[in-house]
Design an enzyme around this catalytic site. Structure first.
Site, PDB file in Angstrom:
ATOM      1  N   ASP A  47       0.840  -1.202   0.000  1.00  0.00           N
ATOM      2  CA  ASP A  47       0.000   0.000   0.000  1.00  0.00           C
ATOM      3  C   ASP A  47       0.879   1.257   0.000  1.00  0.00           C
ATOM      4  O   ASP A  47       0.369   2.380  -0.052  1.00  0.00           O
ATOM      5  CB  ASP A  47      -1.022  -0.011   1.149  1.00  0.00           C
ATOM      6  CG  ASP A  47      -0.381   0.032   2.518  1.00  0.00           C
ATOM      7  OD1 ASP A  47       0.856  -0.078   2.606  1.00  0.00           O
ATOM      8  OD2 ASP A  47      -1.120   0.190   3.515  1.00  0.00           O
ATOM      9  N   SER A  48       2.212   1.066   0.009  1.00  0.00           N
ATOM     10  CA  SER A  48       3.136   2.180  -0.240  1.00  0.00           C
ATOM     11  C   SER A  48       2.843   2.754  -1.628  1.00  0.00           C
ATOM     12  O   SER A  48       3.275   3.861  -1.957  1.00  0.00           O
ATOM     13  CB  SER A  48       4.588   1.706  -0.151  1.00  0.00           C
ATOM     14  OG  SER A  48       4.770   0.494  -0.862  1.00  0.00           O
ATOM     15  N   ASP A  86      -1.236  -6.259  -0.422  1.00  0.00           N
ATOM     16  CA  ASP A  86      -1.270  -5.568   0.877  1.00  0.00           C
ATOM     17  C   ASP A  86      -2.679  -5.047   1.152  1.00  0.00           C
ATOM     18  O   ASP A  86      -3.226  -4.276   0.344  1.00  0.00           O
ATOM     19  CB  ASP A  86      -0.277  -4.396   0.803  1.00  0.00           C
ATOM     20  CG  ASP A  86       0.274  -4.024   2.152  1.00  0.00           C
ATOM     21  OD1 ASP A  86      -0.059  -4.686   3.149  1.00  0.00           O
ATOM     22  OD2 ASP A  86       1.069  -3.056   2.195  1.00  0.00           O
ATOM     23  N   LYS A 116      -1.202  -9.414   2.968  1.00  0.00           N
ATOM     24  CA  LYS A 116      -0.469  -8.943   4.154  1.00  0.00           C
ATOM     25  C   LYS A 116      -1.361  -7.962   4.895  1.00  0.00           C
ATOM     26  O   LYS A 116      -2.092  -7.184   4.255  1.00  0.00           O
ATOM     27  CB  LYS A 116       0.838  -8.262   3.740  1.00  0.00           C
ATOM     28  CG  LYS A 116       1.579  -7.628   4.924  1.00  0.00           C
ATOM     29  CD  LYS A 116       2.949  -7.113   4.541  1.00  0.00           C
ATOM     30  CE  LYS A 116       2.962  -5.714   3.985  1.00  0.00           C
ATOM     31  NZ  LYS A 116       2.361  -4.686   4.859  1.00  0.00           N
ATOM     32  N   GLU A 118      -1.408  -5.352   8.652  1.00  0.00           N
ATOM     33  CA  GLU A 118      -0.601  -4.784   9.727  1.00  0.00           C
ATOM     34  C   GLU A 118      -1.223  -5.067  11.092  1.00  0.00           C
ATOM     35  O   GLU A 118      -2.451  -5.050  11.226  1.00  0.00           O
ATOM     36  CB  GLU A 118      -0.466  -3.260   9.533  1.00  0.00           C
ATOM     37  CG  GLU A 118       0.265  -2.899   8.261  1.00  0.00           C
ATOM     38  CD  GLU A 118       0.467  -1.390   8.077  1.00  0.00           C
ATOM     39  OE1 GLU A 118       0.162  -0.608   9.016  1.00  0.00           O
ATOM     40  OE2 GLU A 118       0.938  -1.003   6.997  1.00  0.00           O
ATOM     41  N   GLU A 185       9.273  -4.219  10.475  1.00  0.00           N
ATOM     42  CA  GLU A 185       9.672  -2.932   9.882  1.00  0.00           C
ATOM     43  C   GLU A 185      10.263  -1.996  10.937  1.00  0.00           C
ATOM     44  O   GLU A 185       9.648  -1.737  11.977  1.00  0.00           O
ATOM     45  CB  GLU A 185       8.459  -2.268   9.196  1.00  0.00           C
ATOM     46  CG  GLU A 185       8.840  -0.915   8.580  1.00  0.00           C
ATOM     47  CD  GLU A 185       7.841  -0.332   7.602  1.00  0.00           C
ATOM     48  OE1 GLU A 185       6.863  -1.021   7.254  1.00  0.00           O
ATOM     49  OE2 GLU A 185       8.055   0.828   7.197  1.00  0.00           O
TER      50      GLU A 185
HETATM   51  O1  KIV Z   1       3.501  -1.130   1.640  1.00  0.00           O
HETATM   52  C1  KIV Z   1       4.684  -1.480   1.703  1.00  0.00           C
HETATM   53  O2  KIV Z   1       5.505  -1.221   0.822  1.00  0.00           O
HETATM   54  C2  KIV Z   1       5.089  -2.230   2.884  1.00  0.00           C
HETATM   55  C3  KIV Z   1       6.545  -2.509   3.044  1.00  0.00           C
HETATM   56  C4  KIV Z   1       7.213  -1.292   3.562  1.00  0.00           C
HETATM   57  C5  KIV Z   1       6.800  -3.683   3.911  1.00  0.00           C
HETATM   58  O3  KIV Z   1       4.279  -2.578   3.686  1.00  0.00           O
END
Ligand code: KIV
Length: 296
Positions: A47-48, A86, A116, A118, A185
């Protein structure tokens, strides 16, 4: 040797043999192709995306539809890497049923291999529910960007013995809930190593030192594609942004000087056809001017 698609047992085998697992984020078709060509084990459609591709100030505004569309594009490019989608903010926190439905979209609509999310022990029930629905889950603890307001900024996590113990408890709770791997992280290196040694599932570090079972970096940070900031944990392996800006500037100059396109970049029409065209236009012109004469 025939190349095989990476699967969870491949990752588990690497942890057992002490072989580092490689992971990078990607957000589109060429990114997926490039990661695959480089032999990377896992791709995170992170989600970056919100920050490095869509220009938001944080990952919080990212939607499920945005994630699905980008994850599907990555999948079209990457045939061998294990792809993790994510889950964006508020796609899994409200209740387990919604979390299962949204996690399932990554597999059904985008062809991802896993998701994934959090959070630590507080997310264990949700992780279990998603895993029980047949969807592999990767955990993510330490600095969790979706909770950056609560954490008071992008700070190193687990710096006190108490905080490090909580981190270990969170990692164990995720493992117990059925997660196949956990991202650590921005955690002190010795803490991340200790957590990695106590888990039977692989840890993937970002800003967590060399003692993790694998490493992940953000595509745009690693390539120097995004230069608003470069986090300390990052290493730039290229300066793609400079290459892109130089190329765009040269293109602009060549267009302005009419140095581009040349005959090499153009297409031709045969002499006979072109003459016929000119002739036809001349006739039309004559008709128009004689019609104008009548009107006058
Ligand atoms: O969204 C992302 O890129 C991440 C990484 C920093 C692990 O969660």
């Amino acid at each position: 040797m025939e190349r095989k698609k990476v699967a969870i047992p491949t990752l588990q085998g690497k942890k057992q043999r002490g072989e580092p697992i490689t992971m990078v984020t990607a957000y589109d078709y060429p990114g997926g192709l490039a990661a695959d060509d480089a032999g990377i084990d896992m791709i995170l459609v992170g989600d970056s995306l919100g920050m490095v591709v869509l220009g938001y100030d944080s990952t919080v505004p990212v939607t499920m539809d945005e994630m699905i569309s980008h994850a599907a594009a990555v999948k079209r490019g990457a045939k061998f890497a294990f792809i993790v989608g994510d889950m964006p903010f508020l796609s899994y926190q409200a209740d387990a049923k919604e979390a299962i439905r949204n996690a399932g979209r990554f597999l059904k609509e985008a062809g991802s291999d896993a998701v994934k999310l959090e959070g630590g022990a507080e997310m264990a029930e949700t992780v279990k529910a998603i895993v029980d629905a047949g969807i592999p889950v990767m955990g993510h603890i330490g600095l969790t960007p979706q909770s950056v307001s609560k954490l008071g900024g992008y700070r190193v996590q687990g710096k006190t013995a108490r905080a490090a113990l909580k981190l270990l408890d969170d990692a164990l709770a995720l493992e117990q809930a059925g997660a196949f791997s956990v991202v650590l992280e921005t955690v002190p290196d010795r803490v991340a190593e200790l957590v990695s040694q106590r888990l039977s599932i692989p840890t993937i570090g970002i800003g967590a030192g060399v003692g993790c079972d694998g490493q992940v970096l953000v595509f745009h940070d690693l390539l120097g594609y995004f230069d608003r900031f470069s986090p300390r944990h990052n290493k730039r392996y290229a300066n793609i942004r400079e290459t892109i800006v130089n190329a765009l500037s040269e293109y602009r100059r060549e267009v302005e000087w009419r140095a581009f396109p040349t005959a090499e970049n153009s297409f031709t029409i045969g002499d006979d056809e072109f003459e016929a065209l000119v002739h036809a236009l001349e006739e039309v012109g004559e008709r128009v001017s004689s019609a104008e004469g009548v009107q006058a």
